[in-house]
Design a protein around this motif. Structure first.
Motif, PDB file in Angstrom:
ATOM      1  N   GLY A 151      29.608 -12.372   5.348  1.00 13.52           N
ATOM      2  CA  GLY A 151      28.451 -11.551   6.689  1.00 13.52           C
ATOM      3  C   GLY A 151      27.204 -12.150   6.857  1.00 13.52           C
ATOM      4  O   GLY A 151      27.191 -13.173   6.245  1.00 13.52           O
ATOM      5  N   THR A 152      26.999 -11.148   8.324  1.00 11.17           N
ATOM      6  CA  THR A 152      25.023 -12.857   8.131  1.00 11.17           C
ATOM      7  C   THR A 152      24.096 -11.314   7.708  1.00 11.17           C
ATOM      8  O   THR A 152      24.504 -10.024   7.859  1.00 11.17           O
ATOM      9  CB  THR A 152      25.125 -12.607   9.255  1.00 11.17           C
ATOM     10  OG1 THR A 152      26.174 -13.675   9.262  1.00 11.17           O
ATOM     11  CG2 THR A 152      24.086 -13.027   9.176  1.00 11.17           C
ATOM     12  N   MET A 153      23.133 -11.171   7.385  1.00 11.50           N
ATOM     13  CA  MET A 153      22.359 -10.570   6.916  1.00 11.50           C
ATOM     14  C   MET A 153      20.908 -11.182   7.383  1.00 11.50           C
ATOM     15  O   MET A 153      20.371 -12.243   7.143  1.00 11.50           O
ATOM     16  CB  MET A 153      21.673  -9.864   5.867  1.00 11.50           C
ATOM     17  CG  MET A 153      21.814 -10.357   4.289  1.00 11.50           C
ATOM     18  SD  MET A 153      21.933  -9.487   3.293  1.00 11.50           S
ATOM     19  CE  MET A 153      21.560 -10.943   1.762  1.00 11.50           C
ATOM     20  N   TRP A 154      19.693 -10.201   7.782  1.00 10.77           N
ATOM     21  CA  TRP A 154      18.567 -11.029   7.900  1.00 10.77           C
ATOM     22  C   TRP A 154      17.204 -10.079   8.280  1.00 10.77           C
ATOM     23  O   TRP A 154      17.655  -8.625   7.438  1.00 10.77           O
ATOM     24  CB  TRP A 154      18.561  -9.998   9.358  1.00 10.77           C
ATOM     25  CG  TRP A 154      18.731 -11.184  10.598  1.00 10.77           C
ATOM     26  CD1 TRP A 154      18.644 -11.894  11.162  1.00 10.77           C
ATOM     27  CD2 TRP A 154      20.017 -10.854  11.311  1.00 10.77           C
ATOM     28  NE1 TRP A 154      19.376 -12.333  12.305  1.00 10.77           N
ATOM     29  CE2 TRP A 154      20.831 -12.219  12.431  1.00 10.77           C
ATOM     30  CE3 TRP A 154      21.282 -10.595  11.085  1.00 10.77           C
ATOM     31  CZ2 TRP A 154      21.414 -12.367  12.780  1.00 10.77           C
ATOM     32  CZ3 TRP A 154      23.043 -10.229  11.598  1.00 10.77           C
ATOM     33  CH2 TRP A 154      22.826 -11.266  12.160  1.00 10.77           C
ATOM     34  N   ILE A 155      16.512 -10.741   6.614  1.00  9.79           N
ATOM     35  CA  ILE A 155      15.787 -10.160   5.762  1.00  9.79           C
ATOM     36  C   ILE A 155      14.595 -10.082   6.403  1.00  9.79           C
ATOM     37  O   ILE A 155      14.083 -11.419   6.396  1.00  9.79           O
ATOM     38  CB  ILE A 155      15.932 -10.346   4.046  1.00  9.79           C
ATOM     39  CG1 ILE A 155      17.199 -10.331   4.087  1.00  9.79           C
ATOM     40  CG2 ILE A 155      15.174 -10.504   3.751  1.00  9.79           C
ATOM     41  CD1 ILE A 155      18.039 -10.179   2.437  1.00  9.79           C
ATOM     42  N   THR A 156      13.113  -9.813   6.337  1.00 10.69           N
ATOM     43  CA  THR A 156      11.679  -9.952   6.466  1.00 10.69           C
ATOM     44  C   THR A 156      11.137 -10.287   5.965  1.00 10.69           C
ATOM     45  O   THR A 156      11.519  -9.709   4.319  1.00 10.69           O
ATOM     46  CB  THR A 156      11.521  -7.967   7.377  1.00 10.69           C
ATOM     47  OG1 THR A 156      11.920  -7.609   8.183  1.00 10.69           O
ATOM     48  CG2 THR A 156       9.813  -8.412   7.553  1.00 10.69           C
ATOM     49  N   ASP A 157      10.423 -11.407   6.319  1.00  5.80           N
ATOM     50  CA  ASP A 157       9.576 -11.711   5.114  1.00  5.80           C
ATOM     51  C   ASP A 157       7.860 -10.792   5.314  1.00  5.80           C
ATOM     52  O   ASP A 157       7.907 -10.400   6.126  1.00  5.80           O
ATOM     53  CB  ASP A 157       9.202 -13.032   6.115  1.00  5.80           C
ATOM     54  CG  ASP A 157       7.608 -13.838   4.632  1.00  5.80           C
ATOM     55  OD1 ASP A 157       8.363 -13.898   3.466  1.00  5.80           O
ATOM     56  OD2 ASP A 157       7.160 -14.750   5.391  1.00  5.80           O
ATOM     57  N   GLY A 158       7.857 -11.046   3.841  1.00  6.23           N
ATOM     58  CA  GLY A 158       6.480  -9.996   3.808  1.00  6.23           C
ATOM     59  C   GLY A 158       7.168  -9.057   2.854  1.00  6.23           C
ATOM     60  O   GLY A 158       7.028  -8.568   1.561  1.00  6.23           O
ATOM     61  N   THR A 159       7.814  -8.116   3.091  1.00  6.79           N
ATOM     62  CA  THR A 159       8.383  -6.502   3.110  1.00  6.79           C
ATOM     63  C   THR A 159       9.744  -6.874   2.282  1.00  6.79           C
ATOM     64  O   THR A 159      10.405  -6.034   1.522  1.00  6.79           O
ATOM     65  CB  THR A 159       8.478  -6.105   4.276  1.00  6.79           C
ATOM     66  OG1 THR A 159       9.569  -6.274   4.686  1.00  6.79           O
ATOM     67  CG2 THR A 159       7.500  -5.293   4.342  1.00  6.79           C
TER      68      THR A 159
END
Length: 824
Positions: free
Chosen positions: A292-300
């Motif tokens: 699938g697909t995941m979105w990960i925040t930069d920094g945290t």
């Protein structure tokens, strides 16, 4: 007058603005491809939680005012803000893709650019687990829907479209280009509060409300508890996620490297910073992993959104098309998702042309941080509010994040009508008898055990029996059960009467008295409620081994003083009279081994099980979670000579330990350890007799190829191990022919060491008698092994069993055994 009319018109206008009767309805699509967008966040400014679009891209908002503002957001797309007044005219929304080009990256052979991001997410994920917070509490609302789908909606001959046409619905599925005919069978709502504390490490769940409508569902309180267990909060920030009795590897697990590969597809600028879009690729299709697909925040490096699908090659038996979608709030992206959706199908059932579709949507609300509870608050880890099943419609309308659509209301009406069909009512009764052994006669009384209504054996001849038990409608605390029977050969009546009072079900507290007058095999507890009623009744058929007429009076008290730790004290007086000719067996040396006698004894039973999830029924409390903590039991018994004309003084002790053991990619196993010792000389009915099995049913509590009453012991130790193979290492996933069967492999075995010490061995005359079919175990243990297949819920299991030792016993060395039970 003019001013009055103006005021009236203004008031009517305000009322119209704040009390809309027509909902906001629309569809969200991709502006370029025109395809519908699933799980778009539709956030009403005045609402506490958002709603989400369905598979067809549709949304519905029922509570709003014309002055409200609605925001449509989906990662990878530009947000769209509309007023409610605009959406009243046209509710359709087209979202435009938005991304920025990733800076040029030099890819070296030793490092994939996505690995650095995933490694950081795995390293930081423990910060975002609720159970790792100092103190956290939150609420959840879970809507669970189940429907039967036709394999081909146009196939009228094989399907159910014609038979159940008035009740049909339709669904849009990811694997079908058009909507599929469906028959609703259940719909449930669950409201819970969850609490975590880090120091000390504690957790608690409170079931605040539950509402269930389902085909064949009669005991709503029990179903509510089971659905509460299925609505378990799980987090992708854990290394392993427990679903369908299996451990799935999280895409950001600390152990991700052996299981996953990744592609960095894009990065997106949002109001809170850059977000990376990463494609998830399993390394082996048979592992319990996702794509699938995941979105990960930069920094945290916290998850912002994730869309998962289970590979079709993963052996989940009848479960397929498992999908999970979770979305986090931009303001607090690191803790709880706004919503979590899980859906799957159960298909491939032998002989059927339908499949079951299940969808669960959980909405998280009322997050509170930094308000710790006192330690005693966590003494009861799972609690059900007294009013959980009593809430009215106005409560549910307030708790629902989104009001029911006309389709969902129609589902409830259809389920109610289906329940009234005669064929449905008959099927429910048959299933209930097979599982519980009792059949409801009315709201207050259940007839049973049904399988004991008629039996035939050489002692009683034709035995007829009628019995039953009261229900919660009779009295919520007082429970009565028993039976009256008659044997045509021994021309005697048999009876059992139990009176129990359950004072507390959360901290189980009960006391009771009983009277028994019946005949049965020596050493068999004729009031045994632990064994399956069908298996227990099989002991009464055919040849009854060493039958004794037993008259017993007993009283007991039981209390769960600490969570999971139960103590039971039983005071009992029993008279045993042999119902067979003892002269050829006893010889002249010791008649007492077989002759009649009386006992008065006291038993202390201790049991500790740290299982958190339990099912509290009207008459019992049983674990329903697969914890890896051991369950330990200890029984201490003492016979009191002279008290109430008791003939014996004796002491017995028995110990039991069982535990589930996880074996990673090899599946899991469970071992059962038993040991016991009788310290004094006792008559035959008081010896420890291993449970043999001459029925076609597989049992874990006994020995499946041992004839009834083959051995007796006063010292013994036994061990059974049962292993359930899963994942890529299961044989059924390796061999193409077995893989098509959708079955899972099970295997195990049992070993029994034991003996009769000199004080309790039969006399030489008795040992030489052909009619004696019990003896002491020799130096060699009794041992048997089994291998078989099961489905994922283990409602059906078939085992081939082989006896390794004592081949001279009057029983085949090979046998096939069947079991219908809940997964251990």
């Amino acid at each position: 007058m003019r001013n009055i009319l103006i005021c009236i018109l203004l008031l009517l206008g305000l009322r119209t603005a704040h009390a809309q009767t027509s909902p906001l309805v629309g569809k969200v699509i991709d502006a370029e491809s025109k395809k519908p967008l699933d799980y778009v966040t539709v956030h009403l400014q005045s609402a506490k939680v958002p709603v989400f679009t369905d598979e067809a891209g549709q949304y519905i908002i029922r509570k709003f005012t014309l002055t409200d503002t609605i925001t449509f957001t989906l990662l990878g797309y530009l947000p769209v803000v509309k007023s409610a007044k605009e959406l009243m005219n046209n509710g359709d929304i087209a979202l435009e893709r938005h991304s920025i080009s990733i800076q040029e990256i030099v890819v070296r052979p030793k490092e994939n650019p996505a690995y650095k991001i995933v490694r950081a997410a795995a390293r930081n994920k423990h910060l975002y687990l609720p159970e790792n917070q100092d103190a956290i509490q939150f609420g959840t609302y879970t809507l669970m829907k189940g429907s039967i789908l036709e394999r081909e909606a146009t196939d009228k001959k094989k399907g159910f479209s014609k038979r159940y046409a008035p009740f049909l619905d339709s669904l849009t599925l990811s694997d079908a280009p058009s909507r599929t005919a469906s028959l609703p069978i259940f719909q449930s709502e669950t409201v819970k509060e969850t609490f975590f504390s880090r120091n000390p490490k504690k957790s608690k769940e409170i079931l605040k409300a539950s509402k269930v409508a389902g085909v064949g569902i009669e005991k709503e309180s029990q179903i509510a508890q089971l659905l509460n267990a299925q609505a378990e909060h799980f987090s992708l920030n854990q290394n392993w996620m427990r679903m369908f009795d299996k451990d799935f590897v999280s895409p950001i697990s600390n152990q991700w490297a052996p299981y996953y590969d990744y592609d960095l597809e894009d990065s997106i600028e949002t109001a809170t910073g850059k977000v990376y879009r990463i494609k998830i690729l399993p390394k082996r299709s048979q592992d319990l992993t996702f794509e699938g697909t995941m979105w990960i925040t930069d920094g945290t490096f916290s998850l912002r959104r994730i869309e998962l699908r289970l590979n079709k090659d993963v052996a989940l038996n009848f479960v397929k098309n498992l999908q999970i979608v979770q979305a986090w709030d931009e303001e607090k992206p690191s803790l709880l998702p706004l919503s979590s959706k899980r859906k799957f199908q159960i298909t491939g059932l032998p002989g059927t042309d339908v499949r079951l579709f299940v969808e669960t949507i959980t909405t998280y609300t009322d997050l509170v941080l930094g308000q710790p509870k006192p330690e005693e608050f966590f003494d009861m880890t799972h609690q059900i509010s007294d009013s959980a099943l009593k809430h009215k419609d106005d409560y549910w309308q307030e708790m629902r994040p989104q009001a029911f659509s006309p389709e969902e209301q129609k589902r409830l009406e259809s389920i109610a009508q289906i329940n009234k069909l005669p064929q449905i009512q008959s099927a429910v009764k048959i299933i209930r008898v097979a599982v519980e052994g009792h059949m409801p006669l009315n709201d207050k009384f259940e007839w049973g055990p049904v399988f004991g209504t008629y039996v035939y054996n050489k002692v009683e001849g034709h035995r007829v029996q009628f019995g039953g038990r009261t229900t919660q409608e009779f009295h919520p605390n007082w429970i009565l059960n028993g039976y009256v029977g008659y044997g045509t050969k021994d021309e005697s009546f048999k009876s059992l009467f139990n009176i129990r009072y359950i004072a507390n079900r959360q901290r189980w507290t009960e006391w009771g008295v009983s009277y028994l007058n019946d005949v049965g095999p020596a050493s068999m507890d004729l009031n045994n409620s632990q064994l399956n009623s069908l298996f227990f009744s099989a002991f009464r058929w055919g040849k009854m081994n060493f039958p004794y007429q037993q008259e017993r009076m007993q009283m007991w008290a039981e209390r769960e003083w600490l969570p999971g730790f139960r103590q039971r004290v039983t005071f009992r007086h029993t008279t045993y009279r042999p119902a067979f000719d003892t002269k050829p067996l006893s010889g002249k040396n010791d008649v007492s081994k077989y002759d009649g006698f009386s006992t008065t004894d006291v038993t202390l039973s201790l049991r500790y099980a740290s299982v958190k999830k339990v099912l509290i029924r009207h008459y019992e409390k049983i674990p329903i979670a697969n914890s890896t903590a051991p369950i330990v039991g200890l029984d201490l018994s003492a016979g009191l000579s002279g008290l109430m004309n008791s003939d014996l003084t004796y002491q017995e002790v028995s110990l039991s330990v069982e535990q589930r053991v996880r074996a990673g990619i090899f599946g899991y196993g469970r071992y059962y350890l038993r040991a016991g010792k009788t310290f004094t000389k006792v008559p035959l009915p008081l010896l420890q007799v291993p449970i043999g099995n001459e029925t076609p049913f597989f049992i874990l509590q006994g020995y499946n190829l041992m004839p009834f009453f083959s051995f007796a012991t006063d010292e013994y130790v036994s061990l059974r191990y049962d292993h359930h193979f899963e994942g890529a290492f299961s044989l059924t996933n390796r061999l193409p022919l077995l893989k098509k069967t959708k079955l899972l492999l099970v295997a195990g075995g049992t070993v029994l060491y034991g003996r009769l010490t000199d004080k309790n061995k039969p006399t030489e005359d008795a040992a030489a008698t052909d009619r004696v079919n019990f003896r002491s175990l020799g130096k060699d243990p009794y041992a048997e092994v089994n291998v078989g297949f099961k489905n994922i819920f283990q409602l059906l299991r078939v085992d081939l069993v082989h006896r390794l030792t004592y081949k001279e016993l009057d029983s085949p060395l090979w046998g096939v055994r069947l079991s219908v039970s809940v997964n251990p």
